[in-house]
Design a protein around this motif. Structure first.
Motif, PDB file in Angstrom:
ATOM      1  N   ASP A 145      28.239   0.690 -13.651  1.00 41.38           N
ATOM      2  CA  ASP A 145      29.017   1.851 -13.527  1.00 41.38           C
ATOM      3  C   ASP A 145      30.614   1.116 -13.055  1.00 41.38           C
ATOM      4  O   ASP A 145      30.745   0.186 -12.431  1.00 41.38           O
ATOM      5  N   GLY A 146      31.648   1.611 -13.704  1.00 41.29           N
ATOM      6  CA  GLY A 146      32.903   0.938 -13.239  1.00 41.29           C
ATOM      7  C   GLY A 146      33.129  -0.358 -13.765  1.00 41.29           C
ATOM      8  O   GLY A 146      33.875  -0.861 -13.376  1.00 41.29           O
ATOM      9  N   TRP A 147      32.419  -0.501 -14.845  1.00 41.88           N
ATOM     10  CA  TRP A 147      32.729  -1.771 -15.548  1.00 41.88           C
ATOM     11  C   TRP A 147      34.072  -2.023 -15.841  1.00 41.88           C
ATOM     12  O   TRP A 147      34.534  -3.494 -16.068  1.00 41.88           O
ATOM     13  N   TYR A 148      34.799  -1.184 -16.508  1.00 42.75           N
ATOM     14  CA  TYR A 148      36.006  -1.369 -16.644  1.00 42.75           C
ATOM     15  C   TYR A 148      36.974  -1.888 -15.764  1.00 42.75           C
ATOM     16  O   TYR A 148      38.127  -2.229 -15.945  1.00 42.75           O
ATOM     17  N   THR A 149      36.571  -1.669 -14.271  1.00 38.58           N
ATOM     18  CA  THR A 149      37.418  -2.191 -13.399  1.00 38.58           C
ATOM     19  C   THR A 149      37.039  -3.634 -13.135  1.00 38.58           C
ATOM     20  O   THR A 149      37.767  -4.312 -11.870  1.00 38.58           O
ATOM     21  N   ASP A 150      35.750  -4.164 -13.463  1.00 40.32           N
ATOM     22  CA  ASP A 150      35.585  -5.427 -13.023  1.00 40.32           C
ATOM     23  C   ASP A 150      36.043  -6.337 -13.864  1.00 40.32           C
ATOM     24  O   ASP A 150      35.963  -6.510 -15.049  1.00 40.32           O
ATOM     25  N   ALA A 151      36.592  -7.405 -13.416  1.00 35.96           N
ATOM     26  CA  ALA A 151      37.455  -8.256 -14.043  1.00 35.96           C
ATOM     27  C   ALA A 151      36.479  -9.137 -14.631  1.00 35.96           C
ATOM     28  O   ALA A 151      36.834  -9.808 -15.938  1.00 35.96           O
ATOM     29  N   GLU A 152      35.248  -9.489 -14.111  1.00 34.83           N
ATOM     30  CA  GLU A 152      34.335 -10.428 -14.589  1.00 34.83           C
ATOM     31  C   GLU A 152      33.680  -9.800 -16.003  1.00 34.83           C
ATOM     32  O   GLU A 152      33.454 -10.651 -17.066  1.00 34.83           O
ATOM     33  N   ALA A 153      33.428  -8.511 -16.007  1.00 29.42           N
ATOM     34  CA  ALA A 153      32.908  -8.012 -17.122  1.00 29.42           C
ATOM     35  C   ALA A 153      33.941  -7.956 -18.325  1.00 29.42           C
ATOM     36  O   ALA A 153      33.503  -8.128 -19.558  1.00 29.42           O
ATOM     37  N   LEU A 158      36.061 -10.058 -23.654  1.00 30.96           N
ATOM     38  CA  LEU A 158      36.967 -10.716 -24.452  1.00 30.96           C
ATOM     39  C   LEU A 158      36.393 -12.013 -24.882  1.00 30.96           C
ATOM     40  O   LEU A 158      36.892 -12.379 -26.038  1.00 30.96           O
ATOM     41  N   MET A 159      35.870 -13.011 -24.081  1.00 30.22           N
ATOM     42  CA  MET A 159      35.430 -14.032 -24.439  1.00 30.22           C
ATOM     43  C   MET A 159      34.487 -13.931 -25.526  1.00 30.22           C
ATOM     44  O   MET A 159      34.397 -14.640 -26.568  1.00 30.22           O
ATOM     45  N   PHE A 160      33.731 -12.943 -25.397  1.00 28.45           N
ATOM     46  CA  PHE A 160      32.322 -12.804 -26.569  1.00 28.45           C
ATOM     47  C   PHE A 160      33.165 -12.392 -27.763  1.00 28.45           C
ATOM     48  O   PHE A 160      32.753 -12.888 -28.831  1.00 28.45           O
TER      49      PHE A 160
END
Length: 438
Positions: A145-153, A158-160
């Motif tokens: 939940d709220g993954w779009y606010t997680d910088a790591e996610a 982006l890396m993938f």
């Protein structure tokens, strides 16, 4: 030699491309090492069943790649087989990811668009790459939940996506390199085959050239030296027959034999000079008048000659062919026809030159088979005349003499070959001379 057009972004239709085997092997090894290492040193050891499933799934991937390479070497690749292998590979990737505790198995999914590019083409690779990125995005949306606010996610996504882009680009480069190498190998094979064919053709041409030169030399020997040797044999026999009966006639026969021997030597020297590409000018009329003058004092049939027209419009090759025809006709008249009189007629016309040799000998047998008069001499004459566009005809009746007719066409000179302007063709004016002003 034809080649198949190639587009740099699609695998070549000439030969199915295949992914470099070391790429998947390196990635499998890295995932295996990371998973085992994490299980050994991690704070939360994994259940043995899960670890065994992890290793077994990676082993199955190694075996699947080996089987695919073996199948490709044996019978090539098919689209149905490629789709089946791809589905099996994705299933094993999912099995590895479910048993992986290190989290590195996610990198295996970059092999989906990578291998698809070689087996199914650029479009399928892009679609599958987008599907892999979408699957990761969906996983985050469902599980975090709220993954779009997680910088790591976001960084992970982006890396993938970047790795997928680089993977597809690397597949495009590898496919182009494989296609270029395959085309180069195909070109080398075709050139080698062409070289072998050219060598075979060259050998055949050399063989035919040798045979043609052999036949030409045989014609030259028969038509020139052979004619004079026949005359020498006839005159020597005559000299022996008249030696005790008519000494003067015997001496004339020997003189005629000596003349024929000198002419044979001249013909041999002339042939040698022609072989050395040093031909001498030849006059058919002069050579025929020489034969007539020699026959007047050498016994044998009485010769007469009529010449009409100018021979200057004809080349040495055409004139020599007619002279050989006259020699062959005279030889047959002496040896076979028992003729008392032989008439030679030469007509130099605007389109062709015609030689006619008529004797009053015994003629030809009545049978059609005998009328063909087979023999080396006549066959050689036809072989000499046909390349020039000429022809040889022999006619005769029993007791009515024989007529030889040989014709050769006139070859226009270079100046005559240039067409003159027609009545409707306007003369092109010369360009004006430069005046030095602009």
């Amino acid at each position: 030699m034809t080649t198949t057009p190639w587009h740099p972004r699609e695998p070549s239709p000439t030969r199915p491309a295949h992914a470099p085997p070391w790429v998947s092997s390196v990635l499998y090894t890295a995932v295996l090492f990371a998973g085992v290492y994490y299980d050994l040193v991690g704070d939360e050891p994994q259940p043995p069943v899960r670890a065994a499933g992890f290793v077994a799934a990676l082993g199955a991937l190694f075996a699947l790649d080996a089987a695919e390479r073996w199948r490709h070497r044996r019978s090539g690749a098919s689209r149905a087989l490629a789709v089946g292998v791809l589905v099996a590979r994705v299933g094993l990737f999912a099995a590895v990811a479910s048993c992986d505790s290190a989290g590195l198995s996610r990198a295996l999914f970059v092999l989906v668009p990578f291998t698809a590019y070689f087996a199914l083409g650029r479009r399928a690779s892009l679609v599958l790459g987008a599907g892999c990125a979408g699957a990761l995005l969906g996983r985050y949306a469902v599980t975090a939940d709220g993954w779009y606010t997680d910088a790591e996610a976001i960084s992970d996504l982006l890396m993938f996506a970047l790795v997928l882009t680089l993977t597809v680009s690397m597949a495009a480069v590898a496919t182009g390199e494989q296609d270029a190498r395959w085309r180069l190998e195909s070109t080398v094979r075709e050139l080698s085959a062409s070289h072998r064919r050219l060598r075979a053709y060259a050998a055949r041409v050399a063989e035919l050239s040798t045979a043609e030169e052999r036949n030409r030399l045989a014609r030259e020997i028969h038509d020139s030296i052979g004619h004079h040797l026949t005359a020498i044999a006839v005159q020597v026999e005559k000299a022996e027959a008249f030696r005790d009966l008519d000494r003067a006639e015997s001496d004339r026969a020997l003189a005629a034999a000596r003349w024929s021997a000198r002419r044979a030597l001249e013909e041999a020297r002339r042939s040698v000079r022609a072989l050395r590409d040093e031909p001498e000018p030849f006059s058919l009329s002069g050579a025929l008048w020489d034969l007539v003058r020699h026959a007047a004092g050498g016994g044998g049939p009485h010769l007469t000659l009529d010449v009409t027209g100018e021979e200057s419009a004809y080349g040495d090759v055409q004139l020599t062919a007619l002279y050989r025809a006259a020699q062959e006709a005279l030889t047959n008249a002496r040896r076979h026809a028992d003729a008392a009189h032989v008439h030679l007629g030469v007509e130099y016309g605007p389109a062709e030159a015609r030689l006619t040799v008529t004797d009053d000998g015994r003629g030809l047998p009545a049978s059609a088979a005998a009328r063909t008069v087979p023999g080396v001499g006549l066959r050689g004459l036809r072989e000499r005349l046909q390349p020039l566009g000429g022809e040889l005809r022999v006619r005769g009746t029993p007791g009515g003499g024989t007529t030889f007719t040989a014709t050769v066409p006139r070859v226009p000179s270079a100046a005559e070959a240039v067409p003159e302007p027609g009545p409707g063709t306007a003369d092109i004016p010369d360009p004006p001379a430069p005046t030095g002003r602009t």
